[in-house]
Design an enzyme around this catalytic site. Structure first.
Site, PDB file in Angstrom:
ATOM      1  CB  THR A 212      -0.846  -0.048   1.294  1.00 23.39           C
ATOM      2  OG1 THR A 212      -1.796  -1.088   1.143  1.00 23.39           O
ATOM      3  CG2 THR A 212      -1.533   1.253   1.610  1.00 23.39           C
ATOM      4  CB  VAL A 241     -13.621  -3.061   2.145  1.00 21.85           C
ATOM      5  CG1 VAL A 241     -13.058  -1.671   2.401  1.00 21.85           C
ATOM      6  CG2 VAL A 241     -14.467  -3.062   0.884  1.00 21.85           C
ATOM      7  CB  THR A 263       1.081   0.042   5.021  1.00 18.50           C
ATOM      8  OG1 THR A 263       1.276  -1.124   4.212  1.00 18.50           O
ATOM      9  CG2 THR A 263       2.358   0.328   5.783  1.00 18.50           C
ATOM     10  N   GLY A 264      -0.423  -2.577   6.222  1.00 14.66           N
ATOM     11  CA  GLY A 264      -0.274  -3.840   6.945  1.00 14.66           C
ATOM     12  C   GLY A 264      -1.534  -4.672   6.824  1.00 14.66           C
TER      13      GLY A 264
END
Ligand code: ASP
Length: 341
Positions: A212, A241, A263-264
């Site tokens: 991301t 999602v 992010t992750g």
């Protein structure tokens, strides 16, 4: 334009926290990330490393130019994210990972810390730059989040560039999906057909799962903004999602505290409402940026079984970039024009 001095910090096992000492008015800061746990150092060739560095530098420069000329944090984070969306190297826009069904479904969000206005889109397959669509939702609609074909229709009405879904295809990500599918079927065999799953994409091979992109900024006027864009997680199931477009989970900005892009493993960031919790710790408990971001990334997320990282800038220009994965692409630049990638 000021010359950029780039220092490459190899990120294996590092959890660098960069701090500066407050920012007087006129100072600005931009921080970007290209995802946690993307490519382990052992799989990184010098050419590939150069390409990543060049893309991150380009994103930083784009944001720097805007901030240096007095532009807004909002414009800067959008510009930086757009450049990374257009690069096939990152899991956002072109280069997004594939879903279980072999599609590229994109999520993005943006937030204005001055007004607490926010915009997000989810599960879109034809919008070239999802971050621009998220911004359009924020500024041109009365809504915060739009999804799927509806969001695509709206983006088209707003004059944003619509592409054929095949635009997002890259061979690297396609191979990543095949590897993830193999791991999945192996896992199912090991489970003796009981198909025990948690209902979320399991990040087996980190190289394939994350990547991301995001940006956070403090502009000369003291305003904060955050933007994040992603293809989600490789092999994600139908309609999944992640945290990125959920305001307060993967993306958040508030002039009173900080701007954050995460992010992750998104499911954990949603369950812990990571970005807003960092902001709340600062607002209600008076914690500083480092304390608050470490609490979530080094403690709460791993305790629950998740992994990832975030970038953050506070209202004084302090920067935090913690992660608990093997690596995370990150960079920042301040008003002095010195960039660190
Ligand atoms: N957080 C993103 C998601 O779960 C994935 C990533 O950061 O790469 O959708």
């Amino acid at each position: 334009m000021k010359s950029f001095v780039f220092v490459l910090v190899l990120f294996i096992g590092l959890s660098t926290q960069a701090q500066n000492n407050g920012a007087a008015a006129q100072k600005f800061t931009l921080v970007i990330h290209g995802g946690a746990g993307t490519i382990l150092k052992k799989n990184m060739t010098p050419e590939r490393e150069k390409a990543y560095q060049a893309a991150l530098e380009q994103a930083l420069q784009a944001g720097y130019t805007i901030l240096n000329s007095g532009g807004t944090a909002l414009d800067a984070v959008e510009a930086a994210v757009k450049i990374m969306e257009d690069s096939p190297l990152f899991n956002a826009g072109k280069g997004a990972v594939f879903t279980n069904e072999g599609r590229n479904e994109l999520d993005a969000a943006i937030m204005n810390g001055k007004t607490l206005e926010a915009g997000a889109i989810a599960s879109v397959t034809t919008i070239k730059n999802p971050i621009m669509a998220a911004r359009a939702v924020m500024e041109k609609s009365e809504h915060v989040m739009m999804i799927g074909p509806g969001a695509e229709k709206f983006a088209q009405q707003q004059g944003l560039q619509i592409v054929d879904p095949s635009y997002f295809h890259t061979d690297d990500r396609w191979r990543g999906l095949q590897r993830a599918r193999e791991q999945d079927s192996l896992k199912t065999e090991l489970d003796h057909g009981s198909k025990k799953t948690t209902g979320v994409a399991q990040p087996g091979n980190r190289d394939d799962k994350y990547g991301t992109v995001g940006a956070v900024a403090l502009d000369k006027h003291g305003n904060l903004a955050a933007a994040t864009s992603t293809g989600g997680m490789t092999n994600k199931k139908f309609g999944r999602v992640g945290d990125v477009p959920i305001i307060g989970a993967g993306t958040y900005a508030n002039n009173a505290t900080c701007a954050i892009s995460c992010t992750g493993w998104g499911e954990f960031f949603i369950r812990l409402v990571v970005a807003k919790t960092v902001s709340d710790l600062m607002e209600y408990k008076n914690w500083n940026l480092k304390q608050a971001t470490d609490e979530l990334i080094m403690k709460k997320v791993p305790q629950l079984g998740g992994d990832g990282g975030l970038i953050a800038v506070d209202k004084n220009g302090n920067v935090a970039m913690p992660f608990n994965t093997a690596g995370m692409y990150r960079g920042y630049i301040k008003s002095d024009g010195k960039a660190v990638v």
